[in-house]
Each structure stands twice: as structure tokens, then as C-alpha cells.
Design a protein around this motif. Structure first.
Motif, PDB file in Angstrom:
ATOM      1  N   VAL A 260       0.861  -1.192   0.000  1.00 29.52           N
ATOM      2  CA  VAL A 260       0.000   0.000   0.000  1.00 29.52           C
ATOM      3  C   VAL A 260       0.888   1.229   0.000  1.00 29.52           C
ATOM      4  O   VAL A 260       1.383   1.661   1.043  1.00 29.52           O
ATOM      5  N   SER A 261       1.118   1.780  -1.178  1.00 29.79           N
ATOM      6  CA  SER A 261       1.902   3.006  -1.298  1.00 29.79           C
ATOM      7  C   SER A 261       1.044   4.165  -1.778  1.00 29.79           C
ATOM      8  O   SER A 261       1.146   5.279  -1.261  1.00 29.79           O
ATOM      9  N   ASP A 262       0.179   3.932  -2.751  1.00 30.21           N
ATOM     10  CA  ASP A 262      -0.660   5.005  -3.294  1.00 30.21           C
ATOM     11  C   ASP A 262      -1.970   5.173  -2.537  1.00 30.21           C
ATOM     12  O   ASP A 262      -2.631   6.197  -2.670  1.00 30.21           O
ATOM     13  N   GLY A 263      -2.366   4.183  -1.745  1.00 28.21           N
ATOM     14  CA  GLY A 263      -3.654   4.194  -1.062  1.00 28.21           C
ATOM     15  C   GLY A 263      -4.309   2.840  -1.230  1.00 28.21           C
ATOM     16  O   GLY A 263      -4.160   2.196  -2.273  1.00 28.21           O
ATOM     17  N   LEU A 264      -5.025   2.378  -0.212  1.00 29.09           N
ATOM     18  CA  LEU A 264      -5.581   1.028  -0.233  1.00 29.09           C
ATOM     19  C   LEU A 264      -6.486   0.811  -1.442  1.00 29.09           C
ATOM     20  O   LEU A 264      -6.348  -0.185  -2.168  1.00 29.09           O
ATOM     21  N   LEU A 265      -7.421   1.728  -1.693  1.00 30.05           N
ATOM     22  CA  LEU A 265      -8.326   1.540  -2.826  1.00 30.05           C
ATOM     23  C   LEU A 265      -7.603   1.677  -4.160  1.00 30.05           C
ATOM     24  O   LEU A 265      -7.890   0.940  -5.108  1.00 30.05           O
ATOM     25  N   GLN A 266      -6.688   2.627  -4.239  1.00 32.75           N
ATOM     26  CA  GLN A 266      -5.943   2.811  -5.492  1.00 32.75           C
ATOM     27  C   GLN A 266      -5.143   1.555  -5.823  1.00 32.75           C
ATOM     28  O   GLN A 266      -5.129   1.085  -6.963  1.00 32.75           O
ATOM     29  N   ASP A 267      -4.477   0.986  -4.816  1.00 27.70           N
ATOM     30  CA  ASP A 267      -3.644  -0.189  -5.063  1.00 27.70           C
ATOM     31  C   ASP A 267      -4.482  -1.449  -5.270  1.00 27.70           C
ATOM     32  O   ASP A 267      -4.124  -2.305  -6.086  1.00 27.70           O
TER      33      ASP A 267
ATOM     34  N   PRO B  27     -13.687  10.481   0.012  1.00 27.94           N
ATOM     35  CA  PRO B  27     -13.291  11.703  -0.704  1.00 27.94           C
ATOM     36  C   PRO B  27     -12.126  11.478  -1.657  1.00 27.94           C
ATOM     37  O   PRO B  27     -11.971  12.177  -2.651  1.00 27.94           O
ATOM     38  N   ARG B  28     -11.290  10.483  -1.346  1.00 25.39           N
ATOM     39  CA  ARG B  28     -10.080  10.247  -2.141  1.00 25.39           C
ATOM     40  C   ARG B  28      -9.762   8.762  -2.115  1.00 25.39           C
ATOM     41  O   ARG B  28      -9.805   8.131  -1.063  1.00 25.39           O
ATOM     42  N   ARG B  29      -9.400   8.202  -3.279  1.00 31.41           N
ATOM     43  CA  ARG B  29      -9.065   6.782  -3.356  1.00 31.41           C
ATOM     44  C   ARG B  29      -7.572   6.528  -3.268  1.00 31.41           C
ATOM     45  O   ARG B  29      -7.140   5.389  -3.133  1.00 31.41           O
ATOM     46  N   GLY B  30      -6.793   7.591  -3.343  1.00 31.43           N
ATOM     47  CA  GLY B  30      -5.347   7.430  -3.275  1.00 31.43           C
ATOM     48  C   GLY B  30      -4.652   8.375  -4.229  1.00 31.43           C
ATOM     49  O   GLY B  30      -5.289   9.202  -4.888  1.00 31.43           O
ATOM     50  N   TRP B  31      -3.329   8.234  -4.289  1.00 38.15           N
ATOM     51  CA  TRP B  31      -2.519   9.094  -5.148  1.00 38.15           C
ATOM     52  C   TRP B  31      -2.479   8.509  -6.550  1.00 38.15           C
ATOM     53  O   TRP B  31      -2.114   7.351  -6.748  1.00 38.15           O
TER      54      TRP B  31
ATOM     55  N   ARG C  98      -3.163  12.096 -12.232  1.00 34.97           N
ATOM     56  CA  ARG C  98      -3.992  13.190 -11.734  1.00 34.97           C
ATOM     57  C   ARG C  98      -3.236  14.105 -10.796  1.00 34.97           C
ATOM     58  O   ARG C  98      -3.448  15.325 -10.766  1.00 34.97           O
ATOM     59  N   ASP C  99      -2.335  13.534  -9.975  1.00 31.32           N
ATOM     60  CA  ASP C  99      -1.720  14.260  -8.877  1.00 31.32           C
ATOM     61  C   ASP C  99      -0.234  14.528  -9.095  1.00 31.32           C
ATOM     62  O   ASP C  99       0.498  14.734  -8.138  1.00 31.32           O
ATOM     63  N   SER C 100       0.226  14.542 -10.345  1.00 29.15           N
ATOM     64  CA  SER C 100       1.663  14.630 -10.605  1.00 29.15           C
ATOM     65  C   SER C 100       2.261  15.929 -10.081  1.00 29.15           C
ATOM     66  O   SER C 100       3.451  15.984  -9.778  1.00 29.15           O
ATOM     67  N   GLY C 101       1.465  16.987  -9.959  1.00 28.47           N
ATOM     68  CA  GLY C 101       1.991  18.237  -9.458  1.00 28.47           C
ATOM     69  C   GLY C 101       1.868  18.399  -7.955  1.00 28.47           C
ATOM     70  O   GLY C 101       2.280  19.409  -7.389  1.00 28.47           O
ATOM     71  N   GLU C 102       1.324  17.405  -7.286  1.00 27.79           N
ATOM     72  CA  GLU C 102       1.075  17.500  -5.848  1.00 27.79           C
ATOM     73  C   GLU C 102       2.286  17.032  -5.063  1.00 27.79           C
ATOM     74  O   GLU C 102       2.954  16.076  -5.430  1.00 27.79           O
ATOM     75  N   ARG C 103       2.549  17.691  -3.951  1.00 28.02           N
ATOM     76  CA  ARG C 103       3.642  17.267  -3.074  1.00 28.02           C
ATOM     77  C   ARG C 103       3.245  15.998  -2.356  1.00 28.02           C
ATOM     78  O   ARG C 103       2.193  15.919  -1.747  1.00 28.02           O
ATOM     79  N   ARG C 104       4.094  15.007  -2.418  1.00 26.75           N
ATOM     80  CA  ARG C 104       3.864  13.799  -1.640  1.00 26.75           C
ATOM     81  C   ARG C 104       4.659  13.886  -0.358  1.00 26.75           C
ATOM     82  O   ARG C 104       5.712  14.476  -0.298  1.00 26.75           O
ATOM     83  N   SER C 105       4.143  13.226   0.693  1.00 31.11           N
ATOM     84  CA  SER C 105       4.772  13.327   2.013  1.00 31.11           C
ATOM     85  C   SER C 105       6.129  12.645   2.033  1.00 31.11           C
ATOM     86  O   SER C 105       6.399  11.721   1.292  1.00 31.11           O
TER      87      SER C 105
END
Length: 263
Positions: free
Chosen positions: A148-155, A248-252, A256-263
Motif C-alpha cells: 500500500v503506497s498510493d492508497g488502499l483503494l488505489q492499489d 473523498p479520495r481513493r489514493g494518489w 492526476r496528482d503529478s503536481g502534488e507534493r507527496r509526504s
């Protein structure tokens, strides 16, 4: 993160190659802290830095390649792959997904000094790759896994697409971290468990008994859903009210999120 990619296939991590570009704002203290952090993580996960490169550049960046081996060392060796989920499999996840995202939420809210959030901060800042669990899963005969790196639902969606199956989860079955529930509330903890990401827990699918046997105090494994023939490529979360729940969100999502800062 890199070692977790090997853990997600049931491999034994061996060594890393690290290429680092040092930007002009990086101090010697920063560099010492980086080296100490890498060394500590390597010792914990039993891997070694075998080489790489260090150069100056306009910005600081780190690129890591992790190498490992599979027991037997042949093309027929058992591997966990996202394309091997089968209709009728149960779906399980290790640990408490959402803990890392809850830790980030606490940090961004300026609440890191609060009592009771220490484990969430640890989950975010010092995640653990589930190496032993991945190897045990592969040795037990399971053949489908992913971290699980991008999010449980995404992965889980990656597994559903690659395996051409549907996946259904029960929201009430998700193992939420008690500290996340206490600090953020049950609903927020659920949403972060579904879409937070960067937990590096393992998703596994297979027969119920095989998954249950993997459950240990060191790496708890929880059954959360089933693999179904309906809606191939899609993941549905069923709420306690019997209705499909969409967080609200399924994951990274890289597209879609290429410009977003990841933690």
C-alpha cells in the motif's frame, strides 16, 4: 519504500544503489542526518548500500534501486504478483492502513506535540517494509500481493485491473488505528485508511485459511473483502448501511496528482 517493493513480491532484499544530487541549500548537518537515516533503515531491514553516485545540482534529489532474490532463484520461483487474484479469493491487509496519512494530517495541523499521536508520527516518518510477511505469504502458496503506497483503494484497483476481477470490501472490517480514531475521528480515520497511502502494508489475496495463518502479533493480518466476478477492474466499498461508500479520495494517482507534493 524501495525495500517494500521487494517485500510485496515475497523477495529477500539484498542491497541498494543510491544516486544523490545535492542542491545548494543542503547543509552538512542535513547530509549527515540523511546518511544516518539511510543507515538506520538499512540495518533495520537487513540491506546494504552497494554503491551509487553523489553529485552537485540545482536541487536535491535521491534515486534508489533495490535489489533482492527469491528462494530458488529461478524463473519458476514463487512470486507475489498483482495479476494473480482469483475469483473467490479473500482479501487481507496487514497492519493498520491510514496510520501514515493520519500522522501527516496531525503534522500539518500543528498537533505533533499532542499526547497520544506518537505512533501515528512514527508510522508516517519511519514506515516498516513487511519483508517477513511477504516471504511467508509466498512460501505458503499465495500468489497475489502488493504493498500500500498510493492508497488502499488505489492499489486494490491495480490488482483488480491486472487480474481482471472485481473486489469488494466491507468498511466495518478495516483495521483502523485507535490513535487515528481518537485524534481525527472514526470517519476521517476510515477515509484515510481507504485513500491515504504510504503505509507500506501488504495487500494479499487467497484462500481464507492461508491468509488467517499469516496473522501474527508482529504483523497482524485482517480479512477485509472478497474477489468477485462482477465489475472487473473496479473496487467497491460496502458501508454498514448496505450502500456503496465512496471516500473523498481513493489514493494518489500519478496521472492526476503529478503536481502534488507527496509526504
Amino acid at each position: 519504500a524501495n525495500v517494500s517493493d521487494l517485500a510485496a513480491m515475497g523477495a529477500d532484499p539484498q542491497y541498494l544503489l543510491i544516486a544523490t544530487t545535492l542542491g545548494p541549500s543542503l547543509t552538512i548537518d542535513d547530509l549527515d542526518a540523511l546518511i544516518e537515516g539511510i543507515a538506520e533503515s538499512c540495518r533495520f531491514h537487513g540491506v546494504r548500500v552497494a554503491g551509487g553516485d553523489v553529485v552537485r545540482g540545482p536541487a536535491t534529489s535521491i534515486s534508489i534501486a533495490a535489489y533482492g532474490r527469491i528462494e530458488g532463484g529461478t524463473v519458476d520461483a514463487p512470486l507475489l504478483r498483482r495479476s494473480r487474484a482469483r475469483v473467490g479469493d479473500f482479501v487481507a491487509v496487514s497492519g493498520t492502513p491510514g496510520a501514515s496519512a493520519a500522522g501527516l494530517a496531525v503534522i500539518e495541523a500543528g498537533r505533533a506535540a499532542e499526547v497520544g499521536v506518537e505512533m501515528l508520527l512514527l508510522a508516517h516518518r519511519r514506515p516498516v517494509a513487511r519483508v517477513a510477511l511477504g516471504q511467508a505469504a509466498a512460501a505458503s502458496g499465495l500468489r497475489c500481493g502488493m504493498d500500500v503506497s498510493d492508497g488502499l483503494l488505489q492499489d486494490l484497483g491495480h490488482i483488480a485491473e491486472a487480474s481482471e476481477v472485481g473486489i469488494e470490501l466491507a468498511a466495518a472490517s478495516l483495521p483502523l488505528h485507535p490513535a487515528a480514531v481518537e485524534a481525527l475521528g472514526a470517519q476521517a480515520a476510515l477515509d484515510l485508511a481507504l485513500g491515504g497511502g504510504e503505509d507500506f502494508e501488504l495487500i494479499l489475496t487467497g484462500p481464507r485459511d492461508a491468509l488467517v495463518r499469516l496473522d501474527t502479533p508482529e504483523a497482524p493480518v485482517t480479512l477485509i473483502g472478497r474477489v468477485v466476478p462482477d465489475h472487473p477492474g473496479a473496487v467497491i466499498v460496502w458501508g454498514e448501511d448496505g450502500e456503496a461508500y465512496e471516500p473523498p479520495r481513493r489514493g494518489w494517482d500519478q496521472t492526476r496528482d503529478s503536481g502534488e507534493r507527496r509526504s
